[in-house]
Enzyme design. Structure first.
Site, PDB file in Angstrom:
ATOM      1  N   GLN A  23       0.803  -1.219   0.000  1.00  0.00           N
ATOM      2  CA  GLN A  23       0.000   0.000   0.000  1.00  0.00           C
ATOM      3  C   GLN A  23       0.840   1.274   0.000  1.00  0.00           C
ATOM      4  OE1 GLN A  23      -2.619  -1.811   3.292  1.00  0.00           O
ATOM      5  NE2 GLN A  23      -4.057  -0.538   2.188  1.00  0.00           N
ATOM      6  N   HIS A  43      -2.829  -4.078 -12.491  1.00  0.00           N
ATOM      7  CA  HIS A  43      -2.536  -3.711 -13.878  1.00  0.00           C
ATOM      8  C   HIS A  43      -3.622  -4.197 -14.848  1.00  0.00           C
ATOM      9  CE1 HIS A  43       1.970  -3.306 -12.728  1.00  0.00           C
ATOM     10  NE2 HIS A  43       1.309  -2.185 -12.557  1.00  0.00           N
ATOM     11  N   ARG A  80       3.770  -0.360  12.958  1.00  0.00           N
ATOM     12  CA  ARG A  80       3.471  -1.655  12.333  1.00  0.00           C
ATOM     13  C   ARG A  80       3.567  -1.496  10.818  1.00  0.00           C
ATOM     14  NH1 ARG A  80      -2.244  -4.444  10.962  1.00  0.00           N
ATOM     15  NH2 ARG A  80      -1.333  -6.319  10.101  1.00  0.00           N
ATOM     16  N   HIS A 125       1.090  -9.301   4.206  1.00  0.00           N
ATOM     17  CA  HIS A 125      -0.082  -8.415   4.093  1.00  0.00           C
ATOM     18  C   HIS A 125      -0.507  -8.420   2.619  1.00  0.00           C
ATOM     19  CE1 HIS A 125      -2.194  -4.954   6.366  1.00  0.00           C
ATOM     20  NE2 HIS A 125      -2.819  -5.077   5.215  1.00  0.00           N
ATOM     21  N   ASN A 169      -1.941 -11.138   7.876  1.00  0.00           N
ATOM     22  CA  ASN A 169      -2.968 -10.138   8.128  1.00  0.00           C
ATOM     23  C   ASN A 169      -4.288 -10.540   7.475  1.00  0.00           C
ATOM     24  OD1 ASN A 169      -3.785  -7.260   8.877  1.00  0.00           O
ATOM     25  ND2 ASN A 169      -4.212  -7.271   6.673  1.00  0.00           N
ATOM     26  N   GLU A 170      -5.334 -10.646   8.283  1.00  0.00           N
ATOM     27  CA  GLU A 170      -6.711 -10.816   7.829  1.00  0.00           C
ATOM     28  C   GLU A 170      -6.930 -11.983   6.850  1.00  0.00           C
ATOM     29  OE1 GLU A 170      -8.464  -7.116   6.497  1.00  0.00           O
ATOM     30  OE2 GLU A 170      -8.562  -6.372   8.530  1.00  0.00           O
ATOM     31  N   ASN A 312      -8.062  -6.598  14.225  1.00  0.00           N
ATOM     32  CA  ASN A 312      -8.387  -5.454  13.355  1.00  0.00           C
ATOM     33  C   ASN A 312      -9.881  -5.221  13.452  1.00  0.00           C
ATOM     34  OD1 ASN A 312      -5.754  -5.392  12.456  1.00  0.00           O
ATOM     35  ND2 ASN A 312      -6.218  -5.877  10.320  1.00  0.00           N
ATOM     36  N   TYR A 314     -13.183  -2.411  12.271  1.00  0.00           N
ATOM     37  CA  TYR A 314     -13.666  -1.181  11.639  1.00  0.00           C
ATOM     38  C   TYR A 314     -15.146  -0.937  11.918  1.00  0.00           C
ATOM     39  CZ  TYR A 314      -9.183  -0.773   9.341  1.00  0.00           C
ATOM     40  OH  TYR A 314      -7.830  -0.623   9.113  1.00  0.00           O
ATOM     41  N   GLU A 382      -5.282  -2.739  14.056  1.00  0.00           N
ATOM     42  CA  GLU A 382      -5.828  -1.753  13.104  1.00  0.00           C
ATOM     43  C   GLU A 382      -7.178  -1.259  13.576  1.00  0.00           C
ATOM     44  OE1 GLU A 382      -6.287  -2.640   8.880  1.00  0.00           O
ATOM     45  OE2 GLU A 382      -4.401  -3.743   8.929  1.00  0.00           O
TER      46      GLU A 382
HETATM   47  C1  NOJ Z   1      -7.662  -3.783   6.707  1.00  0.00           C
HETATM   48  C2  NOJ Z   1      -6.428  -4.060   5.899  1.00  0.00           C
HETATM   49  O1  NOJ Z   1      -5.531  -4.800   6.663  1.00  0.00           O
HETATM   50  C3  NOJ Z   1      -5.766  -2.801   5.360  1.00  0.00           C
HETATM   51  O2  NOJ Z   1      -4.796  -3.177   4.443  1.00  0.00           O
HETATM   52  C4  NOJ Z   1      -6.808  -1.886   4.780  1.00  0.00           C
HETATM   53  O3  NOJ Z   1      -6.247  -0.784   4.132  1.00  0.00           O
HETATM   54  C5  NOJ Z   1      -7.742  -1.452   5.892  1.00  0.00           C
HETATM   55  N1  NOJ Z   1      -8.433  -2.627   6.377  1.00  0.00           N
HETATM   56  C6  NOJ Z   1      -8.782  -0.412   5.491  1.00  0.00           C
HETATM   57  O4  NOJ Z   1      -9.717  -0.964   4.634  1.00  0.00           O
END
Ligand code: NOJ
Length: 485
Positions: A23, A43, A80, A125, A169-170, A312, A314, A382
């Site tokens: 990212q 791409h 991180r 990741h 990750n995730e 993580n 959100y 996160e």
């Molecule tokens: C979780 C992900 O690990 C991360 O890469 C992403 O940018 C964020 N969520 C936000 O969506």
């Protein structure tokens, strides 16, 4: 308690920010780095909503020192970041280790340490070497061995200085979005099958990397190793028994599928998921459940292989069985297996739906982890808010305040064992299938500028204040200053 305006943070709660290699780094074909699945995916025209790529992203490969200046400005305890597998092992395998890849991360780690910022490393990741995808990627059971080899290279190269390792990750986003829904790289359309095979192989890969650390490196390097699981909350949309039950099913699909094998006493996939996938598979004429099984040995091998729960979070989704009908979702599929309809109810959705502001969900999710898995130490790896831009980001500040307030409730009232909190993200970056248009940064990044000028948002000032006072002041509104790097 929740109405207090000023709350002291626990003295030992560590605070930091996060990013991920793909990212932010750019330099996608620098030196001997090979393409990752995400390089190739972005791409392909039409895959990324705004048509952007991460070829250059924030150019952190070149400008990492400026990232560290930003971290110093914020005053974080830790940073991180993730390591790009194809930058370290261009063949995917450990036959060839890239000197320039190792050198880049050595410089980054040393610069962090000389500024007293603890490096926290994610090994994977999402940027899988394309070579390994050509062999099936996460649907190939040998991935667990290849990940083990990669992890050993990382411990050997950096483990003298890295004390916190996050293996993967995730897992859900890798499996479901990558192999089930075509949203993410590698874009495989195998819903109802691919995501479950990936889930098993990811969990095994994590466990192998943990065992390598535990057996070969822990004694000398004295660090910890764990996995990060997307732990957005899921619950019933109403208090009707059918909806409550749908919520309980959904959280097991969302989180338990990956956490139960590792953190529960019994191990293996959760019963609710096993039961539902088995039932639908039978109805659909499959001779066996589409959900693979762990052998007895694998169950034992995986259990207990995380020194902390990487969390993580959100938002929260609500589930109802009212109005659900077969045929609403593709068959077979993960959503059809859950057998319920998900929504954010009438909460106002943000620029990207998964940041819908539902702060009480983070407290519920933390408590759910505590109660489901014997009160593990939790690192919040996160939490953050995505917008379409703007320097005076009071909406982001408000999100952080509300979520932190609920985290403090989880710590003080529910006695969840939270060790650290990580804001996503240090700066704007490549938000996967949304490209560069969704901004999660405490710092804004100017993608038009060759040097990718980074400018502090109001939220950077706010987080800096939180860090220096170790106090959450719900009334504090920072004055925007002109700060850029
Ligand atoms: C979780 C992900 O690990 C991360 O890469 C992403 O940018 C964020 N969520 C936000 O969506």
């Amino acid at each position: 308690m929740a109405s207090k305006v000023v709350r002291k943070l626990p003295d030992d709660l560590k605070l930091g920010v996060a990013t991920a290699a793909f990212q932010i780094e750019g330099a996608w074909s620098e030196a001997d780095k090979s393409p990752s699945i995400w390089d190739n995916f972005c791409h392909i025209p039409g895959k990324i909503k705004d048509g952007t790529t991460a070829d250059d992203a924030c150019k952190s490969y070149n400008f990492y020192k400026r990232d560290i200046e930003m971290l110093k400005y914020l005053g974080v305890d830790f940073y991180r970041f993730s390591i790009s597998w194809p930058r370290i092992l261009p063949n995917g395998f450990a036959d060839k280790i890239s000197e320039s890849g190792i050198e880049y991360y050595n410089k980054l780690i040393d610069e962090l340490l000389s500024n007293k910022i603890e490096p926290v490393v994610t090994m994977y990741h999402w940027d899988l070497p394309q070579n390994l995808q050509d062999l099936g990627g996460w649907t190939n059971p040998l991935m667990a061995d290849w990940f083990e080899e990669y992890s050993r290279v990382l411990y050997k190269s950096f483990g003298d200085r890295i004390k916190t390792w996050i293996t993967i990750n995730e897992p859900k986003q890798i499996g479901l979005f990558g192999y089930g829904l075509k949203r993410f790289a590698p874009g495989i359309n195998a819903h109802g099958i691919g995501e479950y095979i990936a889930a098993k192989n990811i969990v095994l890969a994590h466990a192998k990397a943990w065992h390598v650390y535990d057996k070969e490196f822990r004694e000398k390097q004295k660090g910890v190793c764990g996995i990060t699981i997307a732990t957005d909350f899921r619950e019933g949309a109403t208090s009707s028994p059918a909806d409550i039950d749908a919520g309980l099913d959904a959280i097991q699909f969302e989180v338990g599928l990956y956490a139960h094998p590792i953190f529960s006493d019994e191990g293996g996939f959760p019963d609710r998921v096993k039961r539902l996938v088995n039932k639908r598979s039978k109805e659909q004429g499959y001779p066996k459940s589409r959900l693979p099984e762990f052998t007895k040995d694998e169950i034992e091998f995986v259990k207990g292989t995380s020194d902390f729960y990487g969390f993580n979070h959100y938002s929260t989704k609500f589930y109802t069985r009212v109005g659900f009908e077969r045929g609403m979702y593709p068959e077979p599929s993960y959503d059809d297996d859950i057998g319920a309809i998900a929504s954010y109810l009438d909460y106002e959705q943000g620029a990207i739906p998964h940041v819908t502001v539902i702060p009480q969900g983070i407290r519920k999710a933390l408590k759910w982890v505590k109660e489901s898995y014997n009160n593990p130490p939790i690192m919040i790896t996160e939490n953050g808010y995505g917008t379409l831009g703007g320097i005076e980001d009071y909406d982001r500040i408000s999100y952080f305040k509300k979520y932190l307030n609920c985290i403090l409730d989880a710590i003080e009232i529910d006695h969840c064992n939270v060790l650290s909190y990580t804001a996503w993200s240090l700066m704007d970056n490549f938000e996967w299938d949304s490209g560069l248009s969704i901004k999660f940064g405490l710092f804004q990044v100017d993608y038009e500028d060759d040097r990718r000028k980074r400018t502090a948002r109001s939220s950077a000032m706010w987080y800096r204040n939180l860090l220096s006072t170790k106090t959450l002041n719900l009334d504090h509104v920072p004055v925007l200053e002109d700060i850029s790097f």
